[in-house]
Write a protein that holds these residues in place. Structure first.
Motif, PDB file in Angstrom:
ATOM      1  N   ARG A 145      43.166  38.169  -7.674  1.00  0.00           N
ATOM      2  CA  ARG A 145      42.112  37.309  -8.219  1.00  0.00           C
ATOM      3  C   ARG A 145      41.786  37.640  -9.665  1.00  0.00           C
ATOM      4  NH1 ARG A 145      38.834  36.907  -2.396  1.00  0.00           N
ATOM      5  NH2 ARG A 145      40.420  35.499  -1.506  1.00  0.00           N
TER       6      ARG A 145
ATOM      7  N   PRO B 176      34.739  24.796  -9.418  1.00  0.00           N
ATOM      8  CA  PRO B 176      33.560  25.646  -9.189  1.00  0.00           C
ATOM      9  C   PRO B 176      32.622  25.651 -10.397  1.00  0.00           C
ATOM     10  CG  PRO B 176      35.493  26.757  -8.372  1.00  0.00           C
ATOM     11  CD  PRO B 176      35.975  25.519  -9.090  1.00  0.00           C
TER      12      PRO B 176
ATOM     13  N   MET C 282      38.929  25.654  -1.451  1.00  0.00           N
ATOM     14  CA  MET C 282      39.702  26.405  -0.462  1.00  0.00           C
ATOM     15  C   MET C 282      41.135  25.946  -0.318  1.00  0.00           C
ATOM     16  SD  MET C 282      37.540  28.618   0.703  1.00  0.00           S
ATOM     17  CE  MET C 282      36.531  29.066   2.133  1.00  0.00           C
TER      18      MET C 282
ATOM     19  N   GLY D 288      30.980  25.564  -5.252  1.00  0.00           N
ATOM     20  CA  GLY D 288      31.084  27.018  -5.285  1.00  0.00           C
ATOM     21  C   GLY D 288      32.502  27.528  -5.147  1.00  0.00           C
ATOM     22  N   ARG D 289      33.317  26.816  -4.400  1.00  0.00           N
ATOM     23  CA  ARG D 289      34.623  27.364  -4.075  1.00  0.00           C
ATOM     24  C   ARG D 289      35.539  26.234  -3.629  1.00  0.00           C
ATOM     25  NH1 ARG D 289      35.102  32.584   0.008  1.00  0.00           N
ATOM     26  NH2 ARG D 289      37.339  32.961  -0.251  1.00  0.00           N
TER      27      ARG D 289
ATOM     28  N   HIS E  35      34.059  36.425  -9.586  1.00  0.00           N
ATOM     29  CA  HIS E  35      34.733  35.336  -8.884  1.00  0.00           C
ATOM     30  C   HIS E  35      35.893  34.801  -9.700  1.00  0.00           C
ATOM     31  CE1 HIS E  35      30.884  35.593  -6.828  1.00  0.00           C
ATOM     32  NE2 HIS E  35      31.455  35.010  -5.799  1.00  0.00           N
TER      33      HIS E  35
ATOM     34  N   TRP F 256      33.743  23.655  -1.048  1.00  0.00           N
ATOM     35  CA  TRP F 256      32.539  24.276  -0.497  1.00  0.00           C
ATOM     36  C   TRP F 256      31.467  24.341  -1.571  1.00  0.00           C
ATOM     37  CZ3 TRP F 256      32.392  27.498   4.338  1.00  0.00           C
ATOM     38  CH2 TRP F 256      33.445  27.134   5.199  1.00  0.00           C
TER      39      TRP F 256
ATOM     40  N   HIS G 250      39.057  29.831  -8.523  1.00  0.00           N
ATOM     41  CA  HIS G 250      38.851  28.995  -7.337  1.00  0.00           C
ATOM     42  C   HIS G 250      37.491  29.236  -6.705  1.00  0.00           C
ATOM     43  CE1 HIS G 250      43.263  29.790  -7.553  1.00  0.00           C
ATOM     44  NE2 HIS G 250      43.264  28.483  -7.528  1.00  0.00           N
ATOM     45  N   GLY G 251      36.738  30.186  -7.272  1.00  0.00           N
ATOM     46  CA  GLY G 251      35.461  30.535  -6.672  1.00  0.00           C
ATOM     47  C   GLY G 251      35.582  31.638  -5.631  1.00  0.00           C
ATOM     48  N   ASP G 252      36.777  32.164  -5.427  1.00  0.00           N
ATOM     49  CA  ASP G 252      36.948  33.266  -4.482  1.00  0.00           C
ATOM     50  C   ASP G 252      36.363  34.544  -5.069  1.00  0.00           C
ATOM     51  OD1 ASP G 252      38.422  31.483  -2.940  1.00  0.00           O
ATOM     52  OD2 ASP G 252      40.341  32.143  -3.763  1.00  0.00           O
TER      53      ASP G 252
ATOM     54  N   SER H  42      28.171  36.473  -2.635  1.00  0.00           N
ATOM     55  CA  SER H  42      28.437  35.111  -3.069  1.00  0.00           C
ATOM     56  C   SER H  42      27.292  34.240  -2.572  1.00  0.00           C
ATOM     57  CB  SER H  42      29.748  34.611  -2.466  1.00  0.00           C
ATOM     58  OG  SER H  42      30.835  35.363  -2.948  1.00  0.00           O
TER      59      SER H  42
END
Lengths: 222, 222
Positions: B82, B182, B165, B162-163, B127, B216, B130-132, B144
């Motif tokens: 990440r 995101p 997936m 936020g994310r 983060h 998400w 991708h928001g991960d 998070s």
DNA sequence: ATTGAATTTTAGGCATGACTAATATAACAC
DNA sequence: GTGTTATATTAGTCATGCCTAAAATTCAAT
């Protein structure tokens, strides 16, 4: 001629053959075994495979040579390696003695996109931090100033370091502390029995012959 | 508990177990085989080895779980991945859909030094693009905001993505063009049969359910 | 020319991490 | 409970890329 996908091992063989060929007239199995830290029978086996792929030519008991395709691949790996070294030093604050090891692993893994991105970012440099030439994007070797090893230079005069021929971390960090790095101007003072006396930025040092022979300088005739 | 040196394959297994565990209660051999693009017998074999190394626990016919050591290693790989994704996007001008593939290869190869260098450079982000969440240097998962899939949200209101997936390049580049990324604020308009109608920066779109469930959002109760 | 040393190759093995085909176990429907 | 289907495991192969030990070849020195 096709460019097949190679394993990291195979890339290392090609790269090492190329580098050895730059130094010696002929590349023996044993040279390769030494450089790649592998036993000779492993080299025989791998060279056989590379032969079958038309990447090298091998006269048994004579020596190994890269084919045109093999050389292109070697140059590609070398380009990756040297671009990475410069990138790590310039953009990620790596010290001179740390860049080789990291580049050695990354060189096999980065994409063409990554290569292009860092080359762009650094304005397409022609030489890495050791003074080694970086093959261009179309895999030509850029012109370098003609260099000679420090011990071969006579007289009392100023010269510029062009290239440092080692990847040994201890030697590199020593050279760095002495400011014996590419681009540096040094003043040749005297060739003594124990080594070569030089002045760098005002300080005098005695550089032992074992180290001096790794330092190649621009050969400006007096 | 020791941290042995693992092959890239083994790291991938641990990483994938971790990611599957986040989603499902239990991780089956088949799940793993699918995600790792490998046949089930290969998974059985590898899991056996990882068991012997005390990195996973395996109740035959039940499921696989990471041990504490196994989880640490998974988190380390995930942190590499990440951080790399963010780094490629921010510093090497990679587009959103290109970062995953490159990070997938680099994650196994970069040193702790490299990891620390890019983390420093980016001010220790929490983060990725991708928001991960990016595991911290001491391998904790950062807090998070609580998120819910877009299709589960009711009412007409503004929410923040936020994310996202998915790692599918086509979907990612579509989402990017629609500015469904995101941090983006979107206005929920109506839940229709074919999808969810939203307004983004003034433009209205109908987001099909198949895509909406990958998005998400911060779950700000009305 | 012949011996001896160095180099290279052959032969045979081993670990890794995949695979296929066949078997065993579990889970569920009836 | 029995049978069917899913899932998981075992057994046996294969390709890579390394290894050691032993044999072959070359080269150099006498």
């Amino acid at each position: 001629m096709e460019k097949p996908r190679l394993s990291e091992s195979q890339e290392d063989y090609l790269k090492e053959i190329f580098k050895l060929r730059e130094m010696n007239e002929t590349v023996s199995m044993q040279d390769l075994a030494r450089k790649l830290d592998v036993r000779p029978p492993s080299v025989t086996g791998m060279i056989k495979k590379l032969c079958a792929m038309n990447l090298v030519e091998h006269e048994p008991y004579k020596g190994v040579q890269l084919t045109e395709t093999g050389e292109k691949i070697a140059l590609e790996v070398l380009r990756h390696h040297r671009l990475l070294e410069l990138y790590l030093a310039r953009h990620l604050n790596y010290s001179w003695d740390e860049i080789h090891e990291e580049a050695e692993r990354l060189e096999h893994v980065i994409s063409e996109k990554f290569e292009a991105a860092i080359a762009d970012l650094m304005d397409h440099p022609t030489h890495d931090p050791h003074g080694d030439p970086i093959p261009t994007a179309d895999l030509e070797i850029p012109d370098s100033p003609s260099l000679a090893p420090l011990p071969s230079l006579k007289g009392t005069r100023s010269i510029v370091i062009g290239r440092v021929m080692t990847q040994d971390r201890d030697i590199l960090s020593l050279l760095f502390r002495l400011e014996l790095t590419p681009g540096q101007e040094i003043e040749l003072i005297k060739n003594e029995a124990a080594g070569i006396r030089v002045r760098i930025n005002g300080s005098q040092y005695l550089v032992p012959h074992s180290i001096a022979r790794l330092i190649w300088c621009e050969n400006t005739e007096t």
